[in-house]
Design a protein around this motif. Structure first.
Motif, short mmCIF file in Angstrom:
data_model
loop_
_atom_site.label_atom_id
_atom_site.label_comp_id
_atom_site.label_asym_id
_atom_site.label_seq_id
_atom_site.Cartn_x
_atom_site.Cartn_y
_atom_site.Cartn_z
N ILE A 86 -0.43 4.75 1.37
CA ILE A 86 -1.89 4.83 0.83
C ILE A 86 -1.67 6.28 1.44
N SER A 87 -2.14 7.67 1.21
CA SER A 87 -1.67 8.86 1.95
C SER A 87 -3.29 9.50 2.08
N ASP A 88 -3.85 9.27 -0.04
CA ASP A 88 -6.01 9.22 0.59
C ASP A 88 -6.56 7.94 0.81
N PRO A 89 -7.10 7.60 1.41
CA PRO A 89 -7.56 6.43 1.65
C PRO A 89 -8.86 6.37 0.24
N MET A 90 -9.08 7.90 0.25
CA MET A 90 -9.97 8.01 -1.35
C MET A 90 -9.28 8.01 -2.70
N SER A 91 -7.99 7.12 -2.61
CA SER A 91 -7.05 6.84 -3.90
C SER A 91 -6.37 5.41 -3.41
N PRO A 92 -6.85 4.44 -3.33
CA PRO A 92 -6.33 3.62 -3.44
C PRO A 92 -5.19 3.14 -4.51
N PRO A 93 -4.25 2.41 -4.24
CA PRO A 93 -3.16 2.07 -5.30
C PRO A 93 -3.96 1.55 -6.29
N PRO A 94 -3.22 1.76 -7.10
CA PRO A 94 -3.79 0.71 -8.59
C PRO A 94 -3.66 -0.33 -8.82
N ILE A 95 -3.98 -1.24 -8.93
CA ILE A 95 -4.26 -2.48 -8.46
C ILE A 95 -3.65 -3.68 -10.05
N ALA A 96 -2.98 -4.59 -9.70
CA ALA A 96 -2.90 -5.10 -10.86
C ALA A 96 -3.63 -5.85 -11.62
N GLU A 97 -3.12 -6.62 -13.13
CA GLU A 97 -4.22 -7.45 -13.36
C GLU A 97 -3.95 -8.78 -13.46
N GLU A 98 -3.13 -8.78 -13.11
CA GLU A 98 -3.22 -10.52 -13.03
C GLU A 98 -3.41 -10.81 -11.47
N ILE A 99 -4.55 -11.74 -11.32
CA ILE A 99 -5.43 -12.10 -9.51
C ILE A 99 -4.38 -13.19 -8.85
N ASP A 100 -3.59 -12.66 -8.03
CA ASP A 100 -3.29 -13.82 -6.89
C ASP A 100 -3.95 -14.11 -6.36
N LEU A 101 -3.51 -15.66 -5.52
CA LEU A 101 -4.62 -16.71 -5.25
C LEU A 101 -3.71 -16.83 -4.05
N HIS A 102 -4.54 -16.48 -3.21
CA HIS A 102 -3.56 -16.65 -1.88
C HIS A 102 -4.74 -17.77 -0.70
N VAL A 103 -3.36 -18.46 -0.04
CA VAL A 103 -4.10 -19.73 0.67
C VAL A 103 -3.80 -19.52 2.44
N ILE A 104 -5.14 -19.13 3.06
CA ILE A 104 -4.51 -19.00 4.25
C ILE A 104 -5.20 -20.68 5.45
N ASP A 105 -4.36 -21.02 6.44
CA ASP A 105 -4.43 -21.85 6.99
C ASP A 105 -5.44 -21.43 8.54
N LEU A 106 -6.32 -21.42 8.57
CA LEU A 106 -7.10 -21.09 9.58
C LEU A 106 -7.13 -21.93 10.70
N LYS A 107 -5.68 -22.72 10.64
CA LYS A 107 -5.82 -23.49 12.08
C LYS A 107 -4.98 -22.66 12.72
N SER A 108 -3.81 -22.68 11.72
CA SER A 108 -2.59 -22.11 12.29
C SER A 108 -2.99 -20.13 12.48
N LEU A 109 -3.75 -19.58 11.32
CA LEU A 109 -4.24 -18.30 10.82
C LEU A 109 -3.36 -17.70 10.61
N ARG A 110 -2.71 -18.28 9.87
CA ARG A 110 -1.51 -17.21 8.97
C ARG A 110 -1.50 -17.94 7.14
N GLU A 111 -1.58 -16.64 6.48
CA GLU A 111 -0.94 -17.31 5.29
C GLU A 111 0.23 -18.44 4.92
N GLU A 112 -0.26 -18.92 4.00
CA GLU A 112 0.86 -19.69 3.88
C GLU A 112 1.71 -20.20 2.14
#
Length: 606
Positions: free
Chosen positions: A461-487
């Protein structure tokens, strides 16, 4: 005529292994021998993995007692049967929220009303209890609601009517005893939404621009009752003051109470999945597991048929739908900075970073640390979306709320700072590498589920007002709040089509065993949390904005859509029980006797 010798069990089992599960169940009623074979554990294990297309490395659900019953649970206990359509709203329905008891739920809509519904009628139907219009307070629409912990108060978040690029909103607190308005709190930007911290205090936001690309987000703790008491005691206190750079702001706040992290409802077993990925190259840095759970061929054909209308729908939604990032929510930033030279923006960001290092309170590494097994500490986290590279939300920020911050008592501005400590630092940040469009906590607050639309791999990202294109598919992330990392990160079946500057929030919800989400492809989706598989698609006539499981019964699900309806979904099992109860008493008694005798002999069937 005497019958010949029966087939050996091994041969019957071999035959059953080549049959679909319904044929196996039907064949089981032929004789005692076949019935016994039709309940064989090895047989149902094979049927289970083949039917649901689950990798063999994934173990059985930790609470399952048999493969047969586990097959039955996924087949019969998913809320995928539409039993009622609620049409009392007159515009897009944006959000749904259940009470903690599950006896009521609330709905918010573009018609600027918040409605309350009863789910405990004797006939099993859902009925409207109360409706409040917020037009009198100059609201454009209601966008979010939440019950407090004892279900006595309702937080309602809305968007002000105002200039096209305005970002102001307001939070109202309504008593559920007599439906009176108790207080109103300013909320800016409105896509902070707001949330309850405890039974009597709620969190709101405010935003102050320091420069063209730099701002300060202030998060406030507000007492729900702000009438006569405000003359004598504090009803508001500043929680945190956080610097934003590159046109980013804090949005979508929620509170996680970590008291149950050592005894979660469902402890997700990732070890087996990790072993399945052992052939892949390992790095020392933790990498989340990735699963591609795309559509089936038939679903892809249906999606292609729907895509013709998606372009028209995208134009329709561009007139200001639901935040997190619709034109009225983010274009006030975009339009205000388009004329600024890129060099000037870069210079401001460098100065802001320099000022932030000198004027930000040093983080305490002990505040947010992975919890050790058996530690049992009752931590409270404030979770929100934020960013550092561009205006689109692409990071999860975490701040720990200390016990002395749980009330408005004490100094109005919160903890005293030295003159050099102007901002609060974030305790922990998780980068999602994509545009975040939804978040939801598991009931035990152990796991955070995040909907995002990914950026291209390796993008810069070189310009904060021009974010990258985003995918049509939706990712579902799972974050463990005990270990504080994405699982885990899964490429799910749901999709979205709007671009960065028109992207809006799609609410998801999590029950003990399932996770559900809306989507822009006119469907809601349900997945199993343990097996990570899509179990059902819930059809609407337009974008599905929100879904909600009943906390009292995960076999009841609601979905809200731009088609102005709320659909009620129940599991096939619950539908059969309801139909049996509607039979005349004599017929019901005969059915009960018949099914009771059959179940005693055959132990039921999916």
């Amino acid at each position: 005529m005497a019958s010949g010798p029966g087939l050996p069990d091994s041969l019957v089992l071999e035959i059953f292994l080549h049959l679909p599960h319904k044929a196996v169940l039907s064949a089981g009623f032929t004789c005692r021998q076949w019935f016994a074979v039709s309940r064989d554990e090895f047989l149902w294990k094979e049927l289970f993995y083949n039917y649901y297309c689950i990798p063999r490395s994934v173990p059985r659900h930790p609470a399952a007692v048999s493969w047969y019953r586990e097959f039955k649970r996924l087949y019969d206990c998913i809320p995928c049967v539409e039993v009622q359509t609620l049409k009392e709203h007159h515009d897009q329905v944006l959000h749904l929220a259940f009470s903690h008891r599950g006896h009521r739920f609330s709905s918010c809509s573009k018609d600027c009303t918040v409605k309350l519904w009863d789910t405990e009628r004797s006939d099993g139907t859902i009925s409207l209890v109360h409706s409040s219009s917020m037009r009198q307070f100059n609201w454009g629409y209601t966008q979010f609601s939440q019950f407090n912990a004892d279900d006595t108060l309702l937080l309602v978040s809305g968007v002000y009517l105002g200039p096209h690029h305005s970002s102001s909103g307001e939070i109202a607190v309504i008593s559920l005893e007599n439906y009176t308005l108790l207080s109103r709190v300013r909320n800016k930007p409105y896509d902070v939404f707001g949330c309850w911290l405890n039974e009597t205090h709620l969190i709101s936001g405010n935003l102050h621009w320091i420069g063209n690309m730099t701002s300060c987000s202030v998060l406030w703790l507000n007492k729900a009752f702000q009438d006569i008491e405000s003359e004598n005691v504090n009803v508001v206190k500043r929680l945190f003051k956080i610097q934003n750079i590159n046109a980013s702001t804090i949005r979508t706040v929620m509170v996680a109470h970590c008291r149950r992290h050592d005894s979660p409802d469902l402890l997700l077993d990732y070890e087996a999945q990790s072993q399945a990925k052992a052939q892949a190259q390992r790095t020392q840095q933790h990498q989340p597991l990735f699963f591609d759970l795309g559509n089936t061929d038939s679903e892809e054909e249906e999606d292609e048929h729907d895509e013709e209308e998606d372009e028209e729908r995208g134009e329709k939604r561009g007139s200001g739908h639901l935040p997190s990032c619709n034109p009225s929510g983010i274009q006030h930033v975009i339009h205000g900075h388009q004329s600024i030279a890129k060099w000037d923006r870069e210079l401001e960001t460098k100065v802001a970073r320099l000022m932030g290092r000198r004027r930000t309170k040093a983080p305490d590494p002990n505040l947010v640390t992975p919890t050790a097994p058996g530690e049992g500490e009752d931590k409270t986290y404030l979770i929100f979306t934020t960013g550092s590279l561009t205006y689109s939300p692409h990071q999860i920020g975490i701040k720990r709320i200390m016990p002395d911050q749980m009330t408005t008592c004490g100094p109005v501005l919160g903890e005293e700072r030295s003159t050099d400590e102007f901002f609060d630092s974030l305790d922990h940040v998780i980068d999602i590498h994509g545009h975040i469009i939804g978040m939801g906590l598991s009931p035990d607050h152990r796991y955070l589920y995040v909907n995002s639309r990914a950026w291209p791999a390796g993008c810069v990202i070189s310009d904060p007002m021009s974010p990258p294109p985003i995918a049509e598919e939706i990712d579902l992330h799972v974050i463990d709040l005990k270990s504080l990392r994405e699982e885990r990160r899964s490429l799910r079946a749901h999709r979205a089509f709007t671009p960065n500057d028109e992207c809006f929030f799609i609410f998801l919800d999590v029950s003990r065993d399932f996770v559900a989400s809306g989507a822009e492809d006119k469907h809601g989706y349900i997945w199993d949390r343990h097996y990570n598989i899509c179990l059902a698609r819930l059809k609407h006539d337009d974008v599905v904005n929100s879904v909600a499981f009943s906390p009292a019964d995960q076999e009841l699900l609601l979905s809200a859509s731009d088609d102005s309806t709320i659909k009620v979904w129940r599991s096939p099992r619950m539908v059969r029980l309801a139909e049996a109860l509607q039979q005349p008493p004599r017929a019901r008694k005969l059915l009960s006797s018949l099914f009771g005798h059959r179940n005693a002999n055959l132990n039921g069937k999916p």
